[in-house]
Design a protein around this motif. Sequence first.
Motif, mmCIF file in Angstrom:
data_model
loop_
_atom_site.group_PDB
_atom_site.id
_atom_site.type_symbol
_atom_site.label_atom_id
_atom_site.label_comp_id
_atom_site.label_asym_id
_atom_site.label_seq_id
_atom_site.Cartn_x
_atom_site.Cartn_y
_atom_site.Cartn_z
ATOM 1 N N ILE A 295 0.669 -1.297 0.109
ATOM 2 C CA ILE A 295 -0.032 0.287 0.038
ATOM 3 C C ILE A 295 0.888 1.268 -0.172
ATOM 4 N N PRO A 296 0.798 2.314 -0.781
ATOM 5 C CA PRO A 296 1.809 3.227 -1.165
ATOM 6 C C PRO A 296 1.502 4.306 -0.005
ATOM 7 N N VAL A 297 1.655 4.108 1.415
ATOM 8 C CA VAL A 297 1.159 4.983 2.104
ATOM 9 C C VAL A 297 2.413 6.182 2.087
ATOM 10 N N PRO A 298 3.824 5.924 1.910
ATOM 11 C CA PRO A 298 4.682 7.048 1.572
ATOM 12 C C PRO A 298 4.263 8.075 0.480
ATOM 13 N N ALA A 299 3.585 7.645 -0.397
ATOM 14 C CA ALA A 299 3.191 8.401 -1.512
ATOM 15 C C ALA A 299 1.843 9.150 -1.179
ATOM 16 N N LEU A 300 1.075 8.874 -0.320
ATOM 17 C CA LEU A 300 -0.018 9.453 0.282
ATOM 18 C C LEU A 300 -0.153 10.270 1.323
ATOM 19 N N ALA A 301 1.071 10.183 2.081
ATOM 20 C CA ALA A 301 1.483 10.718 3.371
ATOM 21 C C ALA A 301 1.964 12.380 3.250
ATOM 22 N N ALA A 302 1.368 13.117 3.979
ATOM 23 C CA ALA A 302 2.077 14.445 4.272
ATOM 24 C C ALA A 302 3.161 14.452 5.201
ATOM 25 N N PRO A 303 4.149 15.210 5.483
ATOM 26 C CA PRO A 303 5.130 15.366 6.283
ATOM 27 C C PRO A 303 4.393 15.325 7.772
ATOM 28 N N LEU A 325 5.873 -3.181 9.102
ATOM 29 C CA LEU A 325 5.163 -2.335 8.175
ATOM 30 C C LEU A 325 5.360 -0.925 8.375
ATOM 31 N N TYR A 326 5.421 -0.461 9.729
ATOM 32 C CA TYR A 326 5.509 0.971 9.933
ATOM 33 C C TYR A 326 7.144 1.224 9.512
ATOM 34 N N PRO A 327 8.185 0.528 9.913
ATOM 35 C CA PRO A 327 9.536 0.929 9.335
ATOM 36 C C PRO A 327 9.707 0.776 7.776
ATOM 37 N N HIS A 328 8.783 0.012 7.166
ATOM 38 C CA HIS A 328 8.852 0.040 5.726
ATOM 39 C C HIS A 328 8.328 1.309 5.200
ATOM 40 N N TRP A 329 7.395 1.914 5.996
ATOM 41 C CA TRP A 329 6.641 3.075 5.388
ATOM 42 C C TRP A 329 7.185 4.161 6.166
ATOM 43 N N SER A 330 8.508 3.956 6.770
ATOM 44 C CA SER A 330 9.182 5.261 7.669
ATOM 45 C C SER A 330 8.402 5.809 8.502
ATOM 46 N N VAL A 331 7.476 5.115 9.499
ATOM 47 C CA VAL A 331 6.617 5.497 10.331
ATOM 48 C C VAL A 331 7.197 4.770 11.714
ATOM 49 N N LYS A 332 7.271 6.034 12.603
ATOM 50 C CA LYS A 332 7.833 5.826 13.869
ATOM 51 C C LYS A 332 6.641 5.481 14.776
ATOM 52 N N GLY A 366 1.387 6.246 14.946
ATOM 53 C CA GLY A 366 2.763 6.434 14.573
ATOM 54 C C GLY A 366 2.615 7.714 13.815
ATOM 55 N N ARG A 367 3.974 8.170 13.563
ATOM 56 C CA ARG A 367 3.892 9.475 12.576
ATOM 57 C C ARG A 367 5.145 9.078 11.560
ATOM 58 N N VAL A 368 4.802 9.609 10.284
ATOM 59 C CA VAL A 368 5.555 9.589 9.310
ATOM 60 C C VAL A 368 7.078 10.182 9.581
ATOM 61 N N GLN A 369 8.223 9.847 9.420
ATOM 62 C CA GLN A 369 9.336 10.466 9.757
ATOM 63 C C GLN A 369 9.778 11.247 8.435
ATOM 64 N N GLY A 370 10.635 12.162 8.399
ATOM 65 C CA GLY A 370 11.103 12.812 7.257
ATOM 66 C C GLY A 370 11.678 14.278 7.623
ATOM 67 N N ASN A 371 11.269 15.154 6.865
ATOM 68 C CA ASN A 371 11.858 16.408 7.296
ATOM 69 C C ASN A 371 11.586 16.921 8.598
ATOM 70 N N VAL A 372 12.668 17.291 9.489
ATOM 71 C CA VAL A 372 12.487 17.522 10.842
ATOM 72 C C VAL A 372 11.881 18.833 11.115
#
Length: 453
Positions: A295-303, A325-332, A366-372
Amino acid sequence: MSVVHRLTAGWLVDHLSFINQCGYEICDSFAYPGSVTLNTSVTSTRDCHATSTFAATSSSRDGPIPGPGDAIEREGKPAKTRYLFREEFFDISKPHIAAAPEEQLWQGCPEVSLTEKRKRKCVFNQGELDALEYHSKVRKLIWEGTLHLVQEGLKSGFLHRTTTELSCRKNVVPGHIGCGLAELCEMAKQFPAVNESDHQAAHVLDDETSIPEQDLLSCVTENSSNCAKIVVLMGQKYLVPPKSSFLLSDISCLQPLLNYKKKYDVIVIDPPWENKSVKRSNRYSYLSSWQIKQIPVPALAAPNCLVVTWVTNRQKHLRFVKDELYPHWSVKTLAEWHWVKITRAGEFVLPLDSLHKKPYEVLVLGRVQGNVKEALRKSEDVLPIPEHKLIVSIPCSLHSHKPPLTAVLAEFIKPDVERLELFARNLQPGWTSWGNEVLKFQHMEYFTLLQNE
């Protein structure tokens, strides 16, 4: 408000009230042949149940879409048709399995040896041992938190220790209604391919209620108005609440959702987890862990997107979400909450220590990790996610109709953010919903017309 009581432990939620506050009302001021229009613009006190109400309405250029018990009014006054979700689906007056007297909610939280509840000749498998270990960790939190929320519900009159069947009960709708939405999604794969460069990303509903199946299945459908609309699909009628959008498709046809080009600040996911019960009943198709990861959660998720996943009580699935699953989507992973199901009398629907099924389900947040910098900006003026909360409610008797999360998540997200539910079976104002049964609980037969008094 769908939140009846808010305590440190969590929330007591009125699911039925939330549905009926979604604005299921359609207005139409023009007269129909014979100077007759639909009209049901009277609110109901609904003395059968202490919940607030709203409803829905609908119109068509060719005339009114009839419903059972349509009220009429002469030309000259605005016409409204309002619908309420049928409250008998929330008439859970007794536990599905009665708890032993010493295990009832009111008897405190006794310490019990769960492994001794089964006959000695039976041996626990590893999955059962894992489940018992998890239950022993959360048991006291669930028992005590639920007790406090139930006590508040009893004080306010929302819950009643002595309950009777609703005097306004109507005939219960059969469990399987509609045109077979999942089957329709399979059929859609045989439709001619759509040229994406020429095809619109969204179809906006107007007063016309019948949409070609190919249009409905190949792009997001929006109701941007302040009124509910009725969609006619394969001869079946579905209510669409205001300010909502949806895509009816299965996991192999997610591209229209990506073409919609929205980034979501909240994504709620209710995957069709594989389990023995589902395999035996053939109630719905399930997905493997590998398929869920696609499921393309990273493509659908905002920062800094808040991701909430419903998980069954199988520890295998819970570990998969947190560890894979969450690590695969970069979700903490931030928290585990629990939805606790109670009766109208405030009892657990199942014994809390039942070895077969539990009266609660898990939500992993959890929250998507990315731009601090972007994450810090978006987290301003919102509370941090608590490590544990309870959502306590009377469940719907319809399978897998989860309670709404809009109100309980409100303090942890900014207002007016983009929200998405994946594997949805119903629609909500302010949300985009996707799934191969996304209109299931919007079927007209689940609603009743609000009559003039």
